[in-house]
Design a protein around this motif. Structure first.
Motif, PDB file in Angstrom:
ATOM      1  N   GLU A 170      70.709 -18.755  -2.718  1.00 54.97           N
ATOM      2  CA  GLU A 170      71.378 -19.047  -1.660  1.00 54.97           C
ATOM      3  C   GLU A 170      70.928 -20.138  -1.018  1.00 54.97           C
ATOM      4  N   ARG A 177      76.075 -30.084   0.242  1.00 48.84           N
ATOM      5  CA  ARG A 177      76.821 -29.215   1.316  1.00 48.84           C
ATOM      6  C   ARG A 177      76.290 -28.088   1.494  1.00 48.84           C
ATOM      7  N   GLU A 178      76.488 -27.311   0.124  1.00 50.76           N
ATOM      8  CA  GLU A 178      76.061 -26.075  -0.063  1.00 50.76           C
ATOM      9  C   GLU A 178      74.482 -25.650   0.654  1.00 50.76           C
ATOM     10  N   LEU A 236      74.361 -26.028   4.569  1.00 53.30           N
ATOM     11  CA  LEU A 236      75.323 -25.417   5.466  1.00 53.30           C
ATOM     12  C   LEU A 236      74.668 -24.669   6.594  1.00 53.30           C
ATOM     13  N   GLN A 237      73.841 -23.799   6.566  1.00 53.30           N
ATOM     14  CA  GLN A 237      73.297 -23.344   7.582  1.00 53.30           C
ATOM     15  C   GLN A 237      72.810 -23.779   8.503  1.00 53.30           C
ATOM     16  N   LEU A 248      73.747 -26.933   9.428  1.00 55.32           N
ATOM     17  CA  LEU A 248      74.903 -27.403  10.095  1.00 55.32           C
ATOM     18  C   LEU A 248      75.551 -26.543  10.943  1.00 55.32           C
ATOM     19  N   TRP A 249      75.428 -25.248  10.470  1.00 55.09           N
ATOM     20  CA  TRP A 249      76.134 -24.294  11.307  1.00 55.09           C
ATOM     21  C   TRP A 249      75.331 -24.036  12.622  1.00 55.09           C
ATOM     22  N   ASP A 250      74.039 -24.393  12.515  1.00 57.40           N
ATOM     23  CA  ASP A 250      73.063 -24.109  13.688  1.00 57.40           C
ATOM     24  C   ASP A 250      73.318 -25.354  14.693  1.00 57.40           C
ATOM     25  N   LEU A 251      73.924 -26.411  14.443  1.00 57.83           N
ATOM     26  CA  LEU A 251      73.950 -27.617  15.117  1.00 57.83           C
ATOM     27  C   LEU A 251      74.081 -27.256  16.807  1.00 57.83           C
ATOM     28  N   ILE A 259      78.229 -35.340  12.564  1.00 58.22           N
ATOM     29  CA  ILE A 259      77.885 -34.564  11.350  1.00 58.22           C
ATOM     30  C   ILE A 259      77.314 -35.534  10.620  1.00 58.22           C
ATOM     31  N   GLN A 268      74.108 -34.674   7.762  1.00 60.68           N
ATOM     32  CA  GLN A 268      74.694 -34.105   6.771  1.00 60.68           C
ATOM     33  C   GLN A 268      74.076 -34.902   5.509  1.00 60.68           C
TER      34      GLN A 268
END
Lengths: 507, 92
Positions: A164, A403-404, A407-408, A410-413, A432, A436
């Motif tokens: 993952e 992106r995959e 992802l984590q 980016l979600w922590d930004l 972003i 990214q």
């Protein structure tokens, strides 16, 4: 200049000796630039996954050939004969290099880069199997092995990878079989890369072929990242079901810039499909109302004047690789890859993408990473401007894969310390975009320990001076940073007209 | 004591309200980031309904809720809009 004037190495030279001899024989290996520090230094070229430097032997072959250059498709005058035979030799040389029996496979030169080949193979399968409209591709594909299939087929599904997030490995074989079962009877073909252009992770292409064939699907392999780095066996596998139906790569990844895309494809697949590119060289007879396509391969698929010079240049580079031996090439590369990975692992702020458990997920020498506190664009630009290290950044034309893996992060930004409520409220795609992406390091035959050491030392150095470097740059949008003062005029380094002027003046 | 009762009453009212987030037209990772911001202002157990048009948001909200301790109660699609009903978890 004729061939006799070149200082020739022993033609019997093979293996590591030959590799050591030609390692510095690449055009651009001694290119120097002036840096932001005003110091002039030699470039460390670590961007080979995008495009390799040109092998001098291949260039010399091309120059020599130009003395005889003429169009192919004729055997009347001397030069036409030489051109035609050399062009045919290029096809044969590539088939032999990939262990593809010319009785079973044909080699087709198309376009520049691999994109034309992927578009062509997608249309071939669409025409060959019009009732099967599903294509399975891995999540790690370059857009060139993704978008053509979307364009020419109704359904394209991404096959997940093992693991993952940033720790993903190669293609998940169980997931592939699940998809083959789910869409049984409708899967035209499976398209996968032999090695990722982002992480270098290698896919088990022969196991994939065996599985796909068991479900009646063909297999297309993107060989762009592996063909100059490891031995490839397209058509001599046991059992035959492990063979590859179409293997695609591009000469600009094989030390032969300016050369065409290459598709090595099983004759059985392509023989009866009507060519979509039509023109000279692929017909037997043309009447006012109709024409008769030649049954001969590869001619029927290579309409028009081919890139003769590029094909011969590429085949010459492949001749050298074959003489070195791909086992030696890959061993040498693995040694440098280990050095690079270990060095990056020693930097606590470095985030390496893709599993780096090499025993489980072998890689070619390509590594994508980020450095905490630095946007990918800023990091790559500092490496260039201050350290003369040429790397690539952003998403490397593999957006779904990148992106995959990101992802984590980016979600922590929103929990980063430098993000206050106001910034969050004005979060937009530009914000972003700066985060990214990744920085990618990729090696070639000419890469040395010194290049790796220079990169690692540069990362450590800039990491210790974050504030200084951050102050030197302004964000330009779209992930791009520009130095506030150091803005060299690149046209003063090279402009085609200047070279033309120089030669005309010295005539 | 009275203050505490008022506080509990406030929580109950908040619990019953389903928060709405329109993330249509936004691309990854913005729908999740916007949802994360709203979730941070909610009480545990409260519901958030997110609407999005990015196809990737289907996998994203499944993965995000799983990794951030929320519960994806339901998701559905209507007229090209993906809707996610999320219950705020304790470990977010």
């Amino acid at each position: 200049m004729t061939l006799n004037t070149y200082e020739r190495c022993n033609p019997q030279m093979r293996g590591l000796d030959l590799l050591q001899k030609i390692r510095t024989d690449f055009i651009g290996i001694d290119t120097h630039y002036t840096l932001a520090t005003a110091k002039r230094s030699k470039r460390h070229f670590l961007d080979s996954a995008a495009s390799t430097l040109m092998m001098k032997t291949a260039q010399a072959t091309a120059f020599e050939f130009l003395n005889h250059y003429s169009n192919t498709h004729s055997i009347t005058h001397f030069s036409a004969r030489i051109s035609t035979e050399a062009y045919e030799w290029a096809h044969a040389r590539i088939l032999s290099f990939l262990h593809a029996d010319p009785e079973d496979y044909t080699c087709i030169f198309l376009g520049s880069g691999s994109t034309s080949c992927f578009n062509r193979i997608s249309k071939i399968f669409r025409d060959l199997k019009p009732d099967q409209n599903t294509v399975l591709i891995s999540l790690m594909e370059h857009h060139s092995n993704d978008l053509p299939h979307r364009q020419h087929h109704d359904n394209v599904f991404h096959i997940p990878l093992e693991g993952e997030g940033r720790h993903m490995g190669h293609l998940n074989m169980i997931a592939l079989e699940d998809l083959l079962q789910k869409y049984q009877g409708d899967v035209s073909y499976v398209a996968v890369t032999a090695a990722s252009n982002v992480t270098g992770i290698i896919n088990p292409i022969h196991e994939i072929a065996q599985l796909a064939h068991a479900y009646g699907a063909y297999v297309v392999v993107d060989g762009s990242q592996i063909v100059a780095r490891q031995s490839v066996n397209v058509g001599h596998n046991v059992p035959h079901s492990r063979n590859i139906d179409a293997f695609i790569f591009s000469g600009h990844k094989v030390y032969a810039p300016g050369s065409p895309g290459v598709m090595v494809v099983r004759r059985e697949v392509i023989q009866d499909v009507v060519p979509t590119n039509v023109g000279g060289g692929m017909v037997n007879r043309v009447f006012r109302q109709s024409y008769e396509v030649s049954p001969k391969l590869p001619d029927r698929e290579e309409a028009g004047t081919p890139n003769i010079l590029g094909a011969i240049t590429l085949a010459a580079a492949i001749e050298v690789l074959d003489r070195i031996g791909m086992d030696i090439v890959s061993k040498e590369e693995e040694r440098l890859l280990q050095m690079l990975l270990l060095g990056l692992q020693d930097i606590p702020e470095a985030i390496i993408y893709g599993s780096y458990d090499l025993s489980r997920y072998p890689r070619v020498a390509t590594v994508a990473f980020n450095l905490a506190g630095f946007d990918h664009g800023l990091l790559a630009t500092i490496l260039n401007d201050y350290y003369n290290v040429a790397v690539r950044n952003d998403c490397f034309c593999a957006h779904p894969y990148v992106r995959e893996m990101l992802l984590q992060e980016l979600w922590d930004l929103d929990v980063l310390n430098d993000l206050n409520q106001d910034v969050f409220d004005h979060l937009d795609q530009e914000f972003i975009k700066a985060r990214q992406g990744m920085v990618r390091v990729s090696l070639g035959l000419y890469t040395t320990e010194r290049d790796i050491e220079a990169l690692l030392a540069a990362i450590c150095d800039l990491n210790s001076q974050h504030d200084f470097y951050a102050q030197q740059y302004s964000y330009q949008g779209n992930g791009v940073y520009r130095h506030n003062e150091f803005q060299p005029n690149h046209t003063s380094l090279f402009h085609p007209q200047d070279v033309v002027n120089f030669f005309l003046k010295n005539k | 004591m009275r203050d505490r009762l008022q506080e509990l009453k406030g929580d109950k009212e908040q619990m019953e309200e389903i928060m709405q987030l329109n993330a249509q037209g936004l691309h990854c990772p913005l729908p999740v980031l916007k949802a994360k911001k709203v979730l941070a202002s909610m009480v545990v157990g409260q519901l958030l309904e997110v609407s999005a048009t990015d196809e990737d948001s289907v996998r994203d909200f499944e993965a995000f809720t799983r990794s951030h301790g929320h519960l994806l109660l339901k998701s559905w699609q209507a007229n090209g809009v993906f809707v996610f009903l999320i219950q705020k978890g304790e470990t977010s």
